[in-house]
Design an enzyme around this catalytic site. Structure first.
Site, PDB file in Angstrom:
ATOM      1  N   CYS A  43      -4.276  -9.511   5.893  1.00 16.95           N
ATOM      2  CA  CYS A  43      -5.330  -9.573   4.882  1.00 16.95           C
ATOM      3  C   CYS A  43      -6.333 -10.666   5.205  1.00 16.95           C
ATOM      4  O   CYS A  43      -7.543 -10.436   5.209  1.00 16.95           O
ATOM      5  CB  CYS A  43      -4.704  -9.802   3.506  1.00 16.95           C
ATOM      6  SG  CYS A  43      -5.930  -9.861   2.206  1.00 16.95           S
ATOM      7  N   CYS A  48      -8.496  -7.471   4.589  1.00 17.27           N
ATOM      8  CA  CYS A  48      -9.329  -7.555   3.380  1.00 17.27           C
ATOM      9  C   CYS A  48     -10.465  -8.577   3.472  1.00 17.27           C
ATOM     10  O   CYS A  48     -11.611  -8.255   3.132  1.00 17.27           O
ATOM     11  CB  CYS A  48      -8.509  -7.960   2.157  1.00 17.27           C
ATOM     12  SG  CYS A  48      -6.745  -7.684   2.244  1.00 17.27           S
ATOM     13  N   LYS A  51     -13.148  -8.086   6.314  1.00 12.62           N
ATOM     14  CA  LYS A  51     -13.775  -6.797   5.995  1.00 12.62           C
ATOM     15  C   LYS A  51     -14.759  -6.934   4.842  1.00 12.62           C
ATOM     16  O   LYS A  51     -15.897  -6.492   4.899  1.00 12.62           O
ATOM     17  CB  LYS A  51     -12.660  -5.794   5.672  1.00 12.62           C
ATOM     18  CG  LYS A  51     -13.061  -4.412   5.340  1.00 12.62           C
ATOM     19  CD  LYS A  51     -13.178  -4.054   3.883  1.00 12.62           C
ATOM     20  CE  LYS A  51     -12.170  -4.462   2.886  1.00 12.62           C
ATOM     21  NZ  LYS A  51     -11.106  -3.552   2.578  1.00 12.62           N
ATOM     22  N   TYR A 179      -9.328   4.723   3.666  1.00  7.00           N
ATOM     23  CA  TYR A 179     -10.276   3.725   3.168  1.00  7.00           C
ATOM     24  C   TYR A 179     -10.843   2.858   4.272  1.00  7.00           C
ATOM     25  O   TYR A 179     -12.030   2.529   4.267  1.00  7.00           O
ATOM     26  CB  TYR A 179      -9.667   2.895   2.021  1.00  7.00           C
ATOM     27  CG  TYR A 179      -8.692   1.800   2.414  1.00  7.00           C
ATOM     28  CD1 TYR A 179      -9.117   0.489   2.562  1.00  7.00           C
ATOM     29  CD2 TYR A 179      -7.343   2.070   2.611  1.00  7.00           C
ATOM     30  CE1 TYR A 179      -8.222  -0.528   2.904  1.00  7.00           C
ATOM     31  CE2 TYR A 179      -6.442   1.075   2.948  1.00  7.00           C
ATOM     32  CZ  TYR A 179      -6.878  -0.221   3.094  1.00  7.00           C
ATOM     33  OH  TYR A 179      -6.006  -1.216   3.433  1.00  7.00           O
ATOM     34  N   GLU A 183     -14.772   2.494   4.964  1.00  8.67           N
ATOM     35  CA  GLU A 183     -15.385   1.174   4.796  1.00  8.67           C
ATOM     36  C   GLU A 183     -16.158   0.781   6.063  1.00  8.67           C
ATOM     37  O   GLU A 183     -17.309   0.328   5.989  1.00  8.67           O
ATOM     38  CB  GLU A 183     -14.303   0.140   4.484  1.00  8.67           C
ATOM     39  CG  GLU A 183     -13.735   0.339   3.085  1.00  8.67           C
ATOM     40  CD  GLU A 183     -12.572  -0.588   2.739  1.00  8.67           C
ATOM     41  OE1 GLU A 183     -12.289  -0.722   1.546  1.00  8.67           O
ATOM     42  OE2 GLU A 183     -11.942  -1.161   3.648  1.00  8.67           O
ATOM     43  N   HIS A 438     -24.741  -4.202 -23.380  1.00  5.25           N
ATOM     44  CA  HIS A 438     -25.949  -3.547 -22.903  1.00  5.25           C
ATOM     45  C   HIS A 438     -26.953  -4.555 -22.373  1.00  5.25           C
ATOM     46  O   HIS A 438     -27.111  -5.622 -22.972  1.00  5.25           O
ATOM     47  CB  HIS A 438     -26.584  -2.778 -24.076  1.00  5.25           C
ATOM     48  CG  HIS A 438     -27.750  -1.957 -23.661  1.00  5.25           C
ATOM     49  ND1 HIS A 438     -27.625  -0.793 -22.936  1.00  5.25           N
ATOM     50  CD2 HIS A 438     -29.074  -2.145 -23.856  1.00  5.25           C
ATOM     51  CE1 HIS A 438     -28.822  -0.284 -22.713  1.00  5.25           C
ATOM     52  NE2 HIS A 438     -29.714  -1.089 -23.262  1.00  5.25           N
ATOM     53  N   GLU A 443     -20.829  -0.335 -19.446  1.00  2.00           N
ATOM     54  CA  GLU A 443     -20.866   0.180 -20.818  1.00  2.00           C
ATOM     55  C   GLU A 443     -20.621   1.691 -20.861  1.00  2.00           C
ATOM     56  O   GLU A 443     -20.213   2.234 -21.879  1.00  2.00           O
ATOM     57  CB  GLU A 443     -22.184  -0.171 -21.515  1.00  2.00           C
ATOM     58  CG  GLU A 443     -23.404   0.539 -20.983  1.00  2.00           C
ATOM     59  CD  GLU A 443     -24.684   0.140 -21.709  1.00  2.00           C
ATOM     60  OE1 GLU A 443     -24.672   0.073 -22.954  1.00  2.00           O
ATOM     61  OE2 GLU A 443     -25.714  -0.109 -21.033  1.00  2.00           O
TER      62      GLU A 443
HETATM   63  C1  LIG Z   1      -8.861  -3.528   7.977  1.00  2.00           C
HETATM   64  C2  LIG Z   1      -7.951  -3.716   6.778  1.00  2.00           C
HETATM   65  C3  LIG Z   1      -8.508  -3.880   5.538  1.00  2.00           C
HETATM   66  C4  LIG Z   1      -7.687  -4.081   4.427  1.00  2.00           C
HETATM   67  N1  LIG Z   1      -8.286  -4.238   3.218  1.00  2.00           N
HETATM   68  C5  LIG Z   1      -7.525  -4.426   2.129  1.00  2.00           C
HETATM   69  C6  LIG Z   1      -8.130  -4.634   0.851  1.00  2.00           C
HETATM   70  O1  LIG Z   1      -9.341  -4.631   0.717  1.00  2.00           O
HETATM   71  N2  LIG Z   1      -7.302  -4.870  -0.217  1.00  2.00           N
HETATM   72  C7  LIG Z   1      -5.941  -4.895  -0.090  1.00  2.00           C
HETATM   73  O2  LIG Z   1      -5.252  -5.130  -1.089  1.00  2.00           O
HETATM   74  N3  LIG Z   1      -5.343  -4.673   1.112  1.00  2.00           N
HETATM   75  C8  LIG Z   1      -6.115  -4.452   2.209  1.00  2.00           C
HETATM   76  N4  LIG Z   1      -5.505  -4.269   3.431  1.00  2.00           N
HETATM   77  C9  LIG Z   1      -4.024  -4.205   3.486  1.00  2.00           C
HETATM   78  C10 LIG Z   1      -3.416  -5.604   3.473  1.00  2.00           C
HETATM   79  O3  LIG Z   1      -3.952  -6.361   4.546  1.00  2.00           O
HETATM   80  C11 LIG Z   1      -1.903  -5.502   3.595  1.00  2.00           C
HETATM   81  O4  LIG Z   1      -1.422  -4.668   2.579  1.00  2.00           O
HETATM   82  C12 LIG Z   1      -1.228  -6.859   3.472  1.00  2.00           C
HETATM   83  O5  LIG Z   1      -1.700  -7.765   4.426  1.00  2.00           O
HETATM   84  C13 LIG Z   1       0.293  -6.701   3.599  1.00  2.00           C
HETATM   85  O6  LIG Z   1       0.910  -7.946   3.573  1.00  2.00           O
HETATM   86  P1  LIG Z   1       2.312  -8.164   4.301  1.00  2.00           P
HETATM   87  O7  LIG Z   1       2.765  -9.530   3.931  1.00  2.00           O
HETATM   88  O8  LIG Z   1       3.198  -7.032   4.059  1.00  2.00           O
HETATM   89  O9  LIG Z   1       1.982  -8.122   5.870  1.00  2.00           O
HETATM   90  P2  LIG Z   1       0.881  -8.822   6.747  1.00  2.00           P
HETATM   91  O10 LIG Z   1      -0.163  -9.478   5.944  1.00  2.00           O
HETATM   92  O11 LIG Z   1       0.480  -7.792   7.729  1.00  2.00           O
HETATM   93  O12 LIG Z   1       1.677  -9.983   7.472  1.00  2.00           O
HETATM   94  C14 LIG Z   1       2.670  -9.727   8.414  1.00  2.00           C
HETATM   95  C15 LIG Z   1       2.679 -10.886   9.388  1.00  2.00           C
HETATM   96  O13 LIG Z   1       3.859 -10.813  10.158  1.00  2.00           O
HETATM   97  C16 LIG Z   1       3.568 -11.220  11.481  1.00  2.00           C
HETATM   98  N5  LIG Z   1       4.626 -10.689  12.334  1.00  2.00           N
HETATM   99  C17 LIG Z   1       4.924  -9.382  12.570  1.00  2.00           C
HETATM  100  N6  LIG Z   1       6.021  -9.283  13.332  1.00  2.00           N
HETATM  101  C18 LIG Z   1       6.438 -10.551  13.585  1.00  2.00           C
HETATM  102  C19 LIG Z   1       7.539 -11.094  14.300  1.00  2.00           C
HETATM  103  N7  LIG Z   1       8.432 -10.311  14.885  1.00  2.00           N
HETATM  104  N8  LIG Z   1       7.673 -12.443  14.366  1.00  2.00           N
HETATM  105  C20 LIG Z   1       6.769 -13.253  13.752  1.00  2.00           C
HETATM  106  N9  LIG Z   1       5.715 -12.779  13.053  1.00  2.00           N
HETATM  107  C21 LIG Z   1       5.559 -11.442  12.950  1.00  2.00           C
HETATM  108  C22 LIG Z   1       2.193 -10.628  11.723  1.00  2.00           C
HETATM  109  O14 LIG Z   1       1.532 -11.292  12.783  1.00  2.00           O
HETATM  110  C23 LIG Z   1       1.529 -10.853  10.382  1.00  2.00           C
HETATM  111  O15 LIG Z   1       0.843 -12.084  10.344  1.00  2.00           O
HETATM  112  C24 LIG Z   1      -6.288  -4.094   4.567  1.00  2.00           C
HETATM  113  C25 LIG Z   1      -5.715  -3.921   5.827  1.00  2.00           C
HETATM  114  C26 LIG Z   1      -6.527  -3.736   6.925  1.00  2.00           C
HETATM  115  C27 LIG Z   1      -5.915  -3.550   8.267  1.00  2.00           C
END
Ligand SMILES: Cc1cc2nc3c(=O)[nH]c(=O)nc-3n(C[C@H](O)[C@H](O)[C@H](O)COP(=O)(O)OP(=O)(O)OC[C@H]3O[C@@H](n4cnc5c(N)ncnc54)[C@H](O)[C@@H]3O)c2cc1C
Length: 449
Positions: A43, A48, A51, A179, A183, A438, A443
């Site tokens: 994110c 997010c 973006k 999405y 976007e 308004h 509204e």
């Molecule tokens: C282009 C894009 C736009 C988005 N826009 C939105 C939005 O507008 N609104 C919204 O709500 N959501 C949005 N999302 C979705 C949102 O980013 C995810 O839902 C959210 O980040 C999920 O969080 P998470 O903690 O599950 O995983 P992540 O945030 O993906 O974090 C996982 C982390 O684990 C790390 N990792 C993975 N494997 C390992 C490992 N083996 N060892 C150590 N580290 C590891 C990764 O590097 C990463 O940093 C968007 C996603 C993308 C790709």
């Protein structure tokens, strides 16, 4: 003294992992987290946040055009500098990464900036081979862009790379209809690129209300975005001049300077050692968890995109919080997945909560649907022939508002507030009883007839 190195080892410092680490630590747990890329996760680093900043940057294209109608002299050839916006956005991402790191430090969470895998029910292995033990392990590794297998797919980029483009591509082909595809289509189109969305199916934005999807399609086409439906990718061919030729089934080839594949995200479990440790995964590779975010191995939990429930940041954060409060804070908490609002930051954007008209008809049978199809005041003065559409779905039996679907300027901002009413189970009569504010676009929600 515990026989483990940590009470909790979190793999992945993204939305869910950071929240779980910080809250577990604040409940007194000894916590470590491993992050193989950058603290903050998808994110903050490549989702997010960057973006949305690009969406803001892109929208100036329309605002500058419209400004003349509001009395401002704007030079006819306003120039856009991609490198300046990109670098400013990346600098902001780095600032936020620092803040997330600070939060972890302030809570005495130990951060290992490396990849980690699961070596056993209570053992984690770092990339350098070191093994650490923890009473509990939390998998918060998120998702990863899915790229279909076709010849030349290595020439395509995903959302991971798109924020770092050297130059603004003049012609962009975007694969996908979700999405992220829509976007980025909006973003590049506003910057002046020629954009084509290519979809293997026949619809965009599955899961959103049909009328709202149709409206975005119409407006996008009017703005110059082209669409190809039922056109699966066959290959991407690199040309002698460095440009690309995209070959599709059922369509003429399309020349491009960049091809962005946005065909969904898969749970990031490859090579994590989960199956070997006995953790059950579903057919898509997602960690199967119960209501308490616990996997089939009692000491291993998972939150966020890796569980493939609802792939949104606020959901991952809630799951991380619920896990930490339940397991370390003595406050059993579960996440309520009903009426989760969502947005598409297209041009114009979409905001939605609750059931679509089709879902409500299937589930409830008898429903009432109210729509307002209007031109925002600002668009009228600007001579912009772009209509907003607000749609309310009401349960006939109870008068309860079960769905709200908006497309138009600031729709996500308006929807977030209105989602409170839907979540609270308020009725159409409650909306009607609220006096309009308004003049505003919002509204319309209390004036639906
Ligand atoms: C282009 C894009 C736009 C988005 N826009 C939105 C939005 O507008 N609104 C919204 O709500 N959501 C949005 N999302 C979705 C949102 O980013 C995810 O839902 C959210 O980040 C999920 O969080 P998470 O903690 O599950 O995983 P992540 O945030 O993906 O974090 C996982 C982390 O684990 C790390 N990792 C993975 N494997 C390992 C490992 N083996 N060892 C150590 N580290 C590891 C990764 O590097 C990463 O940093 C968007 C996603 C993308 C790709």
């Amino acid at each position: 003294m515990s026989k483990f190195d940590y009470d909790l080892f979190v793999i992945g410092a993204g939305s869910g992992g950071v929240r779980a680490s910080r809250v577990a630590a604040s409940h007194g747990a000894r916590v470590a987290v491993a992050e193989e890329h950058r603290v903050g996760g998808t994110c903050v680093i490549r989702g997010c946040v960057p973006k949305k900043l690009l969406v803001y940057g892109a929208h100036f294209a329309e605002d500058l055009k419209d400004a003349r109608h509001f009395g401002w002299d704007v030079p006819p050839n306003c120039r856009f500098d991609w490198a300046r916006l990109r670098d400013n956005v990346l600098a902001e991402v780095t600032r936020l990464e620092g803040l997330y790191g600070q939060t972890l430090d302030n809570h005495q969470v130990e951060v290992f900036k490396t990849r980690a895998t699961v070596a056993g029910p209570q053992t984690v292995r770092l990339a350098d081979g070191r093994e650490l033990t923890a009473e509990r392990i939390l998998i918060a590794t998120g998702g990863w862009p899915f790229v279909p297998d076709f010849p030349g797919s290595e020439h395509a980029i995903t959302s991971n790379e798109v924020f770092h483009l050297e130059t603004l591509p003049q012609r962009v082909v975007i694969a996908g209809g979700g999405y992220i595809a829509n976007e980025f289509a909006g973003i590049f189109n506003e910057f002046g690129s020629k954009v084509t969305i290519v979809n293997r199916g026949d619809a965009i934005l599955r899961g959103y209300d049909e009328q709202i999807r149709d409206r975005l399609l119409q407006i996008s086409m009017t703005k110059g975005i082209e669409f190809r439906f039922n056109a699966p990718f066959q290959s991407i061919e690199k040309q002698a001049d460095g440009s690309l030729m995209v070959h599709l089934a059922n369509c003429d080839p399309i020349p491009a300077d960049a091809v962005l594949v946005a065909t969904g995200r898969v749970p990031n479990t490859r090579g994590l050692g989960l199956a070997e440790a006995g953790v059950e995964l579903d057919a898509d590779g997602a960690v199967k968890v119960d209501e308490g975010n616990r996997s089939s191995v009692p000491s291993i939990y998972a939150v966020g995109d890796v569980t493939n429930r609802i792939q949104l940041t606020p959901v991952a954060i809630r799951e991380g919080q619920a896990f930490a409060d339940s397991v370390f804070g003595g406050k059993p908490t579960t996440v309520d997945y009903a009426n989760v609002p969502s947005a598409v930051f297209s041009h114009p954007p979409i905001g939605a909560v609750g059931m679509t008209e089709a879902e409500a008809r299937n589930k409830l049978g008898s429903i009432r649907v109210y729509t307002s199809d209007f031109r925002a005041m600002k668009n009228v003065l600007a001579g912009r022939n772009e209509r907003a559409l607000y749609k309310m779905v009401v349960n006939e039996a109870t008068d309860q508002v079960v769905g709200l679907h908006l497309i138009g300027p600031d729709a996500p901002e308006i929807l977030q507030a209105a989602a409170v009413a839907v979540k609270a189970g308020l009725t159409k009569a409650d909306f009607d009883a609220t006096v309009a504010l308004h003049p505003s676009m919002a509204e319309e929600l209390v004036l639906l007839k």
